[in-house]
Design a protein around this motif. Structure first.
Motif, PDB file in Angstrom:
ATOM      1  N   THR A 525     -38.949-109.108   8.858  1.00 24.52           N
ATOM      2  CA  THR A 525     -38.364-107.688   9.210  1.00 24.52           C
ATOM      3  C   THR A 525     -39.345-106.772   9.455  1.00 24.52           C
ATOM      4  O   THR A 525     -40.293-106.570   8.466  1.00 24.52           O
ATOM      5  CB  THR A 525     -37.264-107.335   8.248  1.00 24.52           C
ATOM      6  OG1 THR A 525     -36.563-108.269   7.975  1.00 24.52           O
ATOM      7  CG2 THR A 525     -36.545-106.128   8.926  1.00 24.52           C
ATOM      8  N   LYS A 526     -39.702-106.008  10.215  1.00 22.44           N
ATOM      9  CA  LYS A 526     -40.718-104.840  10.566  1.00 22.44           C
ATOM     10  C   LYS A 526     -40.076-103.662  11.026  1.00 22.44           C
ATOM     11  O   LYS A 526     -39.134-103.504  11.770  1.00 22.44           O
ATOM     12  CB  LYS A 526     -41.811-105.331  11.760  1.00 22.44           C
ATOM     13  CG  LYS A 526     -42.600-106.700  11.144  1.00 22.44           C
ATOM     14  CD  LYS A 526     -43.593-106.783  12.247  1.00 22.44           C
ATOM     15  CE  LYS A 526     -44.350-108.012  11.654  1.00 22.44           C
ATOM     16  NZ  LYS A 526     -45.072-107.867  10.348  1.00 22.44           N
ATOM     17  N   LYS A 527     -40.754-102.493  10.490  1.00 20.04           N
ATOM     18  CA  LYS A 527     -40.313-101.215  10.699  1.00 20.04           C
ATOM     19  C   LYS A 527     -41.043-100.782  12.346  1.00 20.04           C
ATOM     20  O   LYS A 527     -42.511-100.869  12.037  1.00 20.04           O
ATOM     21  CB  LYS A 527     -40.519-100.331   9.898  1.00 20.04           C
ATOM     22  CG  LYS A 527     -39.703 -98.962  10.185  1.00 20.04           C
ATOM     23  CD  LYS A 527     -39.754 -97.949   8.742  1.00 20.04           C
ATOM     24  CE  LYS A 527     -39.246 -96.621   9.251  1.00 20.04           C
ATOM     25  NZ  LYS A 527     -39.339 -95.764   8.114  1.00 20.04           N
ATOM     26  N   GLU A 528     -40.561-100.449  13.350  1.00 20.71           N
ATOM     27  CA  GLU A 528     -41.310-100.037  14.652  1.00 20.71           C
ATOM     28  C   GLU A 528     -40.626 -98.740  15.060  1.00 20.71           C
ATOM     29  O   GLU A 528     -39.482 -98.789  15.485  1.00 20.71           O
ATOM     30  CB  GLU A 528     -41.019-101.140  15.592  1.00 20.71           C
ATOM     31  CG  GLU A 528     -41.416-102.566  15.418  1.00 20.71           C
ATOM     32  CD  GLU A 528     -41.359-103.296  16.461  1.00 20.71           C
ATOM     33  OE1 GLU A 528     -40.925-103.116  17.429  1.00 20.71           O
ATOM     34  OE2 GLU A 528     -42.174-104.844  16.223  1.00 20.71           O
ATOM     35  N   ASN A 529     -41.547 -97.723  14.672  1.00 17.00           N
ATOM     36  CA  ASN A 529     -40.863 -96.412  14.808  1.00 17.00           C
ATOM     37  C   ASN A 529     -39.707 -96.192  14.252  1.00 17.00           C
ATOM     38  O   ASN A 529     -39.521 -96.369  12.993  1.00 17.00           O
ATOM     39  CB  ASN A 529     -40.927 -95.957  16.337  1.00 17.00           C
ATOM     40  CG  ASN A 529     -42.094 -96.065  16.957  1.00 17.00           C
ATOM     41  OD1 ASN A 529     -43.115 -95.724  16.613  1.00 17.00           O
ATOM     42  ND2 ASN A 529     -42.153 -96.701  18.250  1.00 17.00           N
ATOM     43  N   ASP A 530     -38.736 -95.887  14.886  1.00 21.61           N
ATOM     44  CA  ASP A 530     -37.349 -95.495  14.197  1.00 21.61           C
ATOM     45  C   ASP A 530     -36.511 -96.831  14.053  1.00 21.61           C
ATOM     46  O   ASP A 530     -35.324 -96.858  13.489  1.00 21.61           O
ATOM     47  CB  ASP A 530     -36.532 -94.453  14.734  1.00 21.61           C
ATOM     48  CG  ASP A 530     -37.078 -93.098  14.649  1.00 21.61           C
ATOM     49  OD1 ASP A 530     -37.880 -93.149  13.682  1.00 21.61           O
ATOM     50  OD2 ASP A 530     -36.987 -92.239  15.442  1.00 21.61           O
ATOM     51  N   LEU A 531     -36.873 -98.003  14.508  1.00 21.68           N
ATOM     52  CA  LEU A 531     -36.237 -99.224  14.567  1.00 21.68           C
ATOM     53  C   LEU A 531     -36.351-100.278  13.406  1.00 21.68           C
ATOM     54  O   LEU A 531     -37.661-100.303  13.280  1.00 21.68           O
ATOM     55  CB  LEU A 531     -36.529-100.004  16.062  1.00 21.68           C
ATOM     56  CG  LEU A 531     -35.812 -99.114  16.970  1.00 21.68           C
ATOM     57  CD1 LEU A 531     -36.189-100.290  18.439  1.00 21.68           C
ATOM     58  CD2 LEU A 531     -34.421 -99.295  17.093  1.00 21.68           C
ATOM     59  N   ILE A 532     -35.573-101.040  12.870  1.00 24.18           N
ATOM     60  CA  ILE A 532     -36.013-101.892  12.078  1.00 24.18           C
ATOM     61  C   ILE A 532     -35.513-103.127  12.843  1.00 24.18           C
ATOM     62  O   ILE A 532     -34.517-103.486  13.131  1.00 24.18           O
ATOM     63  CB  ILE A 532     -34.794-101.720  10.782  1.00 24.18           C
ATOM     64  CG1 ILE A 532     -35.225-100.631  10.033  1.00 24.18           C
ATOM     65  CG2 ILE A 532     -34.951-102.925   9.840  1.00 24.18           C
ATOM     66  CD1 ILE A 532     -34.318-100.314   8.726  1.00 24.18           C
ATOM     67  N   VAL A 533     -36.636-104.024  12.947  1.00 29.99           N
ATOM     68  CA  VAL A 533     -36.442-105.048  13.932  1.00 29.99           C
ATOM     69  C   VAL A 533     -36.519-106.500  13.198  1.00 29.99           C
ATOM     70  O   VAL A 533     -37.591-106.436  12.322  1.00 29.99           O
ATOM     71  CB  VAL A 533     -37.706-105.247  15.124  1.00 29.99           C
ATOM     72  CG1 VAL A 533     -37.572-106.237  15.850  1.00 29.99           C
ATOM     73  CG2 VAL A 533     -37.788-103.699  15.740  1.00 29.99           C
ATOM     74  N   HIS A 534     -35.799-107.285  13.279  1.00 33.41           N
ATOM     75  CA  HIS A 534     -35.421-108.717  12.551  1.00 33.41           C
ATOM     76  C   HIS A 534     -35.821-109.648  13.493  1.00 33.41           C
ATOM     77  O   HIS A 534     -35.504-109.753  14.568  1.00 33.41           O
ATOM     78  CB  HIS A 534     -33.911-108.634  12.445  1.00 33.41           C
ATOM     79  CG  HIS A 534     -33.300-107.516  11.385  1.00 33.41           C
ATOM     80  ND1 HIS A 534     -32.978-106.503  12.312  1.00 33.41           N
ATOM     81  CD2 HIS A 534     -32.886-107.606  10.227  1.00 33.41           C
ATOM     82  CE1 HIS A 534     -32.492-105.846  11.111  1.00 33.41           C
ATOM     83  NE2 HIS A 534     -32.357-106.375   9.976  1.00 33.41           N
ATOM     84  N   PHE A 535     -36.899-110.399  12.979  1.00 33.81           N
ATOM     85  CA  PHE A 535     -37.468-111.463  13.849  1.00 33.81           C
ATOM     86  C   PHE A 535     -36.805-112.681  13.385  1.00 33.81           C
ATOM     87  O   PHE A 535     -36.617-113.225  12.144  1.00 33.81           O
ATOM     88  CB  PHE A 535     -38.943-111.740  13.364  1.00 33.81           C
ATOM     89  CG  PHE A 535     -40.055-110.630  14.158  1.00 33.81           C
ATOM     90  CD1 PHE A 535     -40.606-110.886  15.179  1.00 33.81           C
ATOM     91  CD2 PHE A 535     -39.716-109.302  13.101  1.00 33.81           C
ATOM     92  CE1 PHE A 535     -41.395-109.831  15.620  1.00 33.81           C
ATOM     93  CE2 PHE A 535     -40.606-108.074  13.844  1.00 33.81           C
ATOM     94  CZ  PHE A 535     -41.522-108.549  15.037  1.00 33.81           C
ATOM     95  N   THR A 536     -36.083-113.433  14.416  1.00 35.41           N
ATOM     96  CA  THR A 536     -35.102-114.409  14.081  1.00 35.41           C
ATOM     97  C   THR A 536     -35.516-115.693  14.742  1.00 35.41           C
ATOM     98  O   THR A 536     -36.528-115.954  15.489  1.00 35.41           O
ATOM     99  CB  THR A 536     -33.838-114.068  14.706  1.00 35.41           C
ATOM    100  OG1 THR A 536     -33.885-113.777  16.224  1.00 35.41           O
ATOM    101  CG2 THR A 536     -33.272-112.999  14.027  1.00 35.41           C
ATOM    102  N   ASP A 537     -35.080-116.795  14.176  1.00 40.72           N
ATOM    103  CA  ASP A 537     -35.456-118.212  14.881  1.00 40.72           C
ATOM    104  C   ASP A 537     -34.639-118.208  16.164  1.00 40.72           C
ATOM    105  O   ASP A 537     -34.912-119.212  16.816  1.00 40.72           O
ATOM    106  CB  ASP A 537     -34.906-119.215  13.773  1.00 40.72           C
ATOM    107  CG  ASP A 537     -33.467-119.567  13.699  1.00 40.72           C
ATOM    108  OD1 ASP A 537     -33.057-118.628  13.907  1.00 40.72           O
ATOM    109  OD2 ASP A 537     -33.001-120.715  13.103  1.00 40.72           O
TER     110      ASP A 537
END
Length: 876
Positions: A525-537
């Motif tokens: 999981t990474k924070k990109e600006n105001d988004l919290i982005v989940h990296f999934t399989d």
């Protein structure tokens, strides 16, 4: 009058006028977001002017360390070129906080200059504010009328907003001012051109000495002025300029403020100051800059690549570059001036004396690093200049400016400075273009094909609930697929999420997204600006479904322990090593914590022990977390919170406190509920990562326990091997001493064996046509023994060509040695011979014409070496 006396008289005069002496504030500001450095004496009194604070005095006097190299007040480019601008300088000042105003400020200024210091009043001019229509400000008639009582009206000059309206920065306290200027020219020169025509015209002998600021306004961020709650006096007199006037010098640098430093640099360079303008400028730059650098480091600002640290590094490198280019100082030299500087200020600015060793070490490391960069970059720059000279061009192309930056570490401003000195310019637009191309190339390397976001709910907003929850029901806002060079990445954004997005050094959470029909693994999981982005399989099969978002709680627990331990470590480092320690980067994962911090030397073993003790004491105290959310940034600072490296802070912040007297930091990461949850803290390594930057790695909790267990097991095994001695340290020491004794005995035996071997080999030497030859296979303990044997044979046998094929501890090695006269007369070459012979043992080697060695992999090839060596010698 010596400079020490000048400073003392100023302070004593205003103390006699019931002013309280207030020591200088640090030159490097830590708490004021509007300024990077103290650029005027009034900075530390800003809140008093604004009415935000009160003091137990209404009048103050001091000598303030100031630095003007950035922002509104930037004198860097003038420094060294003229004789009266400086980066760091002392500002003598007297202040009134709602007490006296223009009348007393003017009369006392006149009394001090004329009656105490004895300046000639017919050399002085004063200026008053002429008014400004834009700000709707009138002519300062009041100041004019007060000045008339002391000085002829012909010497009272009007000044515009630029010269006679003083402002600390773009915002803050400000007001009209009256400047006092002195004409230091000879009587003959003054008769030719009236001094009033040279006031504020950058004449080196007609200079501003004192500025009396009548502080009565507050400049707001939108530019308009508001009246302050009360009227104040803020004066600033340049200590160095006053010394020039009182000591009858034509330059600030000719005073005793600078001459000890100038003498030291001149002696170091072997160049007389005053002989040549080019070297004089270089010396002035150096003696000015060493003051700024030293005082900044004393105030706990180490040179670095960002913000205030970058400014100090830039000043330091400018000084080094002038020494390198104009004084032929090609080795570190600046650090040698610190002791001279500290001696000058001892008794007043004692921070230099108490920290002179630290300051010198930091400067020396920075010098050595930059000199390596400078040498390589200057060679490249010289090639560029020569090419431009041949073609008649005047501009260094942007691509080559970028090459100097990217390959040699040359900052663009340094390239521009050197270019100007050779009547060249730089293509700044081309530099920016090359920089952008590199950025784009980096992006292209990282991502080959980025899919569009597929929106599921464009009205939803992202909410992070991970401070309080480890699982929640949520929906997907959008998702996408990204095809990279080596893999495909899937990203999902949730409407609300307990997953922490990587930021502030803390890694992102992992876990699961589960619906009625599918399970998706969250890999990162990474924070990109105001988004919290989940990296999934994988991508969701039914994006509109409701998902249960659940983090890997066991992993989060470990991360929280490491992050909270990082805060405790930071506080302990500052406690043990000093408050100069500042975070320069961190990694907080479930496995380890890594903490980079500013410090000039290795952290000693006993300091490591003490740091560990402090942190573990705090853990055992089980200090409860005091978490404060949405705290106004000013309020957070008032709590003593330290801003951490790499964090971006808004108007409202989150404050993490583990005992308000121990650890208070601004932080967006996740933390334990109480320090006892950390369990155990153990430092496993301490190292250097850059000049002035150290790194500590540590384990906490189960990982720390496992590490301690492993160490204990290893220690137990050592005890068993040594038959459980009562004093293990003594037993190991005795063992090592015994090994040393045995080694000496073995060396003696080897020497005897080698002597026997040498005698045997001497009998095998055969006479050839014009030289003596020896080819032999030998057994020796080490390579040093082989080399020693070869040279002893050469010393005892004239005209020798010898090849020794050696078995050294089961590994093949060859040595070829040839008499010097044969190398010279017959052109024989041991290096060529050994390279050819090395093929037989599947190896390689080389050396000098008279001696060369080779190693290999095939021990059985030594027999072939003997055969081939005999063939080669027969052919000579």
């Amino acid at each position: 009058m010596e400079s020490r006396e000048i400073r003392s008289k100023f302070i004593e005069f205003f103390e006699s006028k019931k002013h309280k002496f207030v020591p200088s504030a640090p030159m490097v500001l830590k708490s004021d977001p509007t300024l990077m450095f103290t650029n005027a004496g009034m900075n530390q009194f800003k809140d008093l002017f604004l009415g935000n604070a009160t003091a137990d005095y209404t009048r103050a006097v001091n000598s303030q360390k100031c630095l003007r190299v950035s922002g509104k007040h930037n004198d860097l480019e003038e420094v060294g070129i003229d004789t009266y601008h400086h980066t760091m300088f002392e500002m003598l000042g007297n202040w009134s906080f709602g007490d006296y105003f223009k009348k007393d400020a003017i009369s006392w200024a006149w009394e001090l200059l004329i009656e105490v210091y004895g300046l000639e009043k017919d050399r002085l001019y004063v200026t008053v504010f002429e008014g400004d229509k834009e700000d709707n400000l009138a002519f300062d008639q009041e100041a004019y009328d007060y000045w008339k009582a002391f000085i002829d009206e012909s010497r009272i000059l009007n000044g515009d907003k630029k010269d006679n309206f003083w402002e600390m920065g773009d915002t803050g306290p400000c007001g009209p001012c009256s400047e006092l200027h002195i004409d230091l020219r000879s009587e003959e020169e003054r008769a030719k051109v009236p001094g009033k025509e040279l006031v504020n015209q950058d004449h080196p002998q007609v200079i501003e000495v004192w500025n009396l600021v009548f502080m009565q306004f507050d400049r707001k961020s939108d530019g308009h002025l508001e009246n302050l709650p009360a009227q104040h006096i803020d004066t600033g007199m340049g200590f160095e300029r006053l010394a020039m006037a009182l000591q009858g010098k034509h330059s600030n640098y000719d005073t005793d403020v600078f001459m000890p430093l100038i003498d030291a640099v001149s002696k170091k360079a072997g160049i007389e100051y005053g002989e040549k303008e080019e070297t004089d400028i270089a010396i002035r730059v150096i003696v000015d800059h060493i003051r700024a650098i030293s005082f900044a480091i004393a105030d706990d600002q180490l040179p670095s690549n960002n913000k205030a640290g970058y400014v100090i590094r830039r000043i330091l490198r400018r000084a080094v570059r002038y020494g390198y280019t104009f004084l032929n100082l090609n080795e570190p030299f600046l650090h040698e001036l610190v002791a001279v500087l500290a001696s000058q200020y001892k008794g007043f600015f004692d921070e230099l004396e108490s920290q002179k060793d630290l300051i010198a070490k930091v400067i020396k490391e920075e010098e050595a690093s930059f000199l390596r960069t400078l040498e390589n970059g200057l060679k490249r720059l010289e090639q560029i200049k020569q090419r431009l000279s041949k073609s008649g061009e005047q501009t260094i192309p942007g691509q080559e400016v970028f090459e100097l930056y990217d390959t040699f570490g040359f900052p663009i401003d340094l390239t521009a400075l050197i270019a100007r000195e050779h009547n060249l310019s730089i293509d700044e637009a081309g530099f920016e273009k090359a920089m952008n191309v590199q950025k784009q190339r980096s992006k292209a390397d990282a991502v080959s094909e980025k899919g569009d976001w597929i929106t599921v709910n464009d009205e939803a907003s992202v909410a992070f609930i991970g401070y309080d929850e480890v699982a929640t029901d949520t929906t997907i806002i959008k998702y996408r697929e990204i095809k990279e060079a080596k893999r495909t990445v899937y990203q999902v954004v949730l409407e609300k999420t307990p997953f922490y997005g990587e930021s502030g050094g803390q890694i992102g959470d992992t876990g699961l997204l589960t619906s009625d029909t599918e399970t998706i693994k969250v890999l990162d999981t990474k924070k990109e600006n105001d988004l919290i982005v989940h990296f999934t399989d994988k991508l969701p099969e039914n994006p509109s479904a409701t998902f249960r978002a659940t983090i890997n709680e066991d992993r989060r627990v470990l991360i929280k322990g490491n992050h909270s331990a990082t805060h405790l470590l930071h506080a302990a480092l500052r406690d043990v090593l000093g408050t100069h320690v500042q975070q320069k980067g961190s990694l907080v994962s479930d496995q380890v914590l890594r903490f980079d911090f500013s410090h000039f030397s290795k952290v000693e073993d006993e300091q490591i022990v003490e740091i560990e003790r402090i942190v573990n004491d705090r853990i055992r105290q089980n200090i409860a977390l005091d978490e404060k959310r949405n705290v106004p940034i000013d309020q957070a600072k008032s709590l003593g919170a330290m801003a951490l490296f790499g964090e971006k802070y808004g108007d409202f912040v989150r404050v993490i406190i583990f005992d308000p007297k121990y650890s208070v930091e601004l932080c967006g990461g996740t933390h334990v509920n109480a320090t006892g949850d950390i369990g155990l803290f153990k430092i496993v390594s301490e190292s250097a990562v850059a000049a002035g930057i150290r790194r500590i790695e540590a384990y906490t909790g189960p990982k720390a326990f496992e590490h301690v267990q492993a160490q204990d097991k290893a220690l137990s095994e050592v005890r068993d091997v040594l038959k459980n001695p009562k004093d293990l340290t003594k037993a190991i020491t005795d063992l090592m001493d015994g090994q040393k004794r045995l080694t000496k005995i073995i060396d003696t035996l080897y020497a005897k064996q080698a002597n026997v071997l040498k005698k045997s080999l001497l009998e095998e030497v055969s006479a050839q046509d014009g030289f003596n030859a020896l080819v032999a296979k030998v057994l020796l303990p080490n390579a040093d023994g082989l080399k020693k044997l070869a040279f002893e044979l050469k010393n005892e046998v004239e005209n020798l060509v010898a090849v020794l094929a050696a078995d050294i501890d089961g590994k093949p090695q060859i040595a070829v040695i040839i008499a010097d006269n044969l190398v010279k007369e017959k052109g024989l070459n041991a290096g060529q011979m050994v390279r050819e012979l090395a093929k037989e043992i599947k190896g390689g080697g080389g050396g000098q014409p008279f001696f060369a060695t080779a190693g290999g992999k095939d021990l059985f090839g030594l027999d072939k070496v003997e055969i081939k060596a005999n063939e080669m010698i027969a052919a000579l």
